[in-house]
Design a protein around this motif. Structure first.
Motif, short mmCIF file in Angstrom:
data_model
loop_
_atom_site.label_atom_id
_atom_site.label_comp_id
_atom_site.label_asym_id
_atom_site.label_seq_id
_atom_site.Cartn_x
_atom_site.Cartn_y
_atom_site.Cartn_z
N TRP A 26 -29.41 -39.02 7.73
CA TRP A 26 -28.96 -39.07 9.11
C TRP A 26 -28.51 -40.48 9.44
CZ3 TRP A 26 -32.77 -39.50 13.73
CH2 TRP A 26 -33.69 -40.51 13.51
N LEU A 27 -27.90 -40.65 10.60
CA LEU A 27 -27.52 -41.97 11.09
C LEU A 27 -28.55 -42.53 12.05
CD1 LEU A 27 -23.67 -41.58 11.65
CD2 LEU A 27 -24.84 -42.74 9.80
N GLY A 28 -29.24 -41.66 12.79
CA GLY A 28 -30.33 -42.12 13.63
C GLY A 28 -29.92 -42.63 14.99
N LEU A 29 -29.00 -41.92 15.66
CA LEU A 29 -28.53 -42.33 16.99
C LEU A 29 -28.74 -41.22 18.01
CD1 LEU A 29 -24.99 -43.75 16.12
CD2 LEU A 29 -27.09 -45.06 16.39
N THR A 30 -28.89 -41.62 19.27
CA THR A 30 -28.68 -40.69 20.37
C THR A 30 -27.50 -41.24 21.17
OG1 THR A 30 -30.31 -41.87 21.72
CG2 THR A 30 -31.05 -39.88 20.57
N PHE A 31 -26.80 -40.36 21.88
CA PHE A 31 -25.55 -40.80 22.50
C PHE A 31 -25.16 -39.91 23.68
CE2 PHE A 31 -24.37 -37.42 19.68
CZ PHE A 31 -23.36 -36.74 20.36
N LYS A 32 -24.20 -40.39 24.44
CA LYS A 32 -23.48 -39.59 25.41
C LYS A 32 -22.01 -39.58 24.99
CE LYS A 32 -26.07 -40.44 29.70
NZ LYS A 32 -25.96 -41.04 31.06
N LYS A 33 -21.38 -38.41 25.09
CA LYS A 33 -19.96 -38.34 24.76
C LYS A 33 -19.14 -39.02 25.86
CE LYS A 33 -19.95 -34.10 22.00
NZ LYS A 33 -19.42 -32.73 21.88
N SER A 34 -18.09 -39.72 25.44
CA SER A 34 -17.16 -40.34 26.37
C SER A 34 -15.78 -40.38 25.71
CB SER A 34 -17.63 -41.75 26.76
OG SER A 34 -17.65 -42.60 25.63
N THR A 35 -14.91 -41.21 26.18
CA THR A 35 -13.57 -41.32 25.59
C THR A 35 -13.21 -42.79 25.43
OG1 THR A 35 -12.51 -41.24 27.78
CG2 THR A 35 -12.79 -39.14 26.60
N HIS A 36 -12.24 -43.03 24.54
CA HIS A 36 -11.67 -44.36 24.34
C HIS A 36 -10.24 -44.18 23.86
CE1 HIS A 36 -11.24 -48.57 23.31
NE2 HIS A 36 -10.83 -48.21 22.09
N GLU A 37 -9.30 -44.76 24.57
CA GLU A 37 -7.88 -44.67 24.21
C GLU A 37 -7.47 -43.22 23.96
OE1 GLU A 37 -7.38 -47.34 20.91
OE2 GLU A 37 -7.43 -49.13 22.20
N ASN A 38 -7.91 -42.36 24.88
CA ASN A 38 -7.54 -40.93 24.87
C ASN A 38 -8.10 -40.15 23.68
OD1 ASN A 38 -5.98 -41.13 27.27
ND2 ASN A 38 -4.30 -42.02 26.06
N HIS A 39 -9.16 -40.64 23.07
CA HIS A 39 -9.83 -39.83 22.04
C HIS A 39 -11.34 -39.94 22.22
CE1 HIS A 39 -11.10 -43.26 19.49
NE2 HIS A 39 -9.90 -43.79 19.73
#
Length: 257
Positions: A26-39
């Protein structure tokens, strides 16, 4: 009042798909989805201290914008690599920090059994091993269940008593199809045995958590609390209250198939 099942809920944080059902890197992260430069981009919320991301220097507040040498456009870019990856394998990522794009190489590491310090929830952690404290039906333990339902309960608890016949019914339907149910109480042996003989003879294994080790490890502070585990022992859901039987069976069947 019966409570509807709500599985795998971590407020405002998605459990990263880097944590597959089977033991794997695994990579071992938690996150929230967002965007950057339309991706697609992932706002990093937490990093496990024993993960490759932590070693590579990724911190909460970074934004993961690239994976495998390409801009991140879909979660499948990550899950495809992780699901086939091996411990020790290096993967290329790109993060955005203070407006600067930073390329990093991250080593895939073993997913630890307990990730509650990262997620704030028992969901995703691996259930601890049981000791020899089964006081009834120990012989009914399954060597390799496809799914396991744990019921943290007490003899004095009214909602627990309403839950017992529901679990007995579910066990009767799916016990021979790979479902294991284990009732877990921390009361005295005399009290538990008397309840079994005079009140309800649960047909599945019953365990006495004498030192409340399991209760403390998973933060059990209300009864009944139920946990659903997959075939590898990873916790897929936790909820409190008398369950809706139809919803419970639906979730169990997802693991049995």
């Amino acid at each position: 009042m019966k409570l509807q099942l709500k599985f795998g809920m971590v407020p405002a944080i998605l459990l990263l798909a880097f944590m597959p059902a089977l033991a794997a890197p695994w990579l071992g992260l938690t996150f929230k989805k967002s965007t950057h430069e339309n991706h697609l981009a992932l706002n990093v919320m937490g990093v496990h201290p024993n993960s490759g991301c932590f070693t590579a220097g990724i911190v909460a507040g970074d934004k993961l914008i690239g994976f495998g040498g390409k801009p991140l456009t879909d979660m499948s870019q990550i899950t495809a690599v992780i699901s086939k990856g091996k411990v020790g394998q290096m993967v290329q990522v790109e993060v955005l920090r203070d407006g600067k794009k930073i390329p990093l190489k991250v080593k895939l590491t073993d997913r630890p059994d307990d990730i509650s310090s990262l997620t704030g929830s028992a969901v995703g952690s691996k259930m601890a091993e049981f000791k020899k404290n089964f006081y009834k039906n120990a012989e009914k333990r399954k060597e390799k269940p496809k799914a396991t339902l744990l019921d943290f309960w007490a003899t004095w608890c009214g909602p627990c008593r309403k839950t017992l016949p529901i679990l007995e019914s579910v066990y009767g339907k799916y016990g021979d199809k790979g479902l294991e149910i284990i009732g877990i109480s921390n009361e005295g042996t005399d009290v538990l045995n008397a309840f079994y003989e005079k009140q309800h003879r649960s047909p599945y294994p019953l365990y006495r958590d004498a030192d409340q080790g399991l209760w403390r490890r998973y933060g059990i502070n209300a009864v009944p609390t139920l946990m659903l585990l997959d075939g590898e022992g990873y916790i897929k859901g936790v909820w409190s209250g008398v369950p809706n039987q139809a919803a419970l069976e639906k979730r169990v069947l997802e693991l049995l198939q």
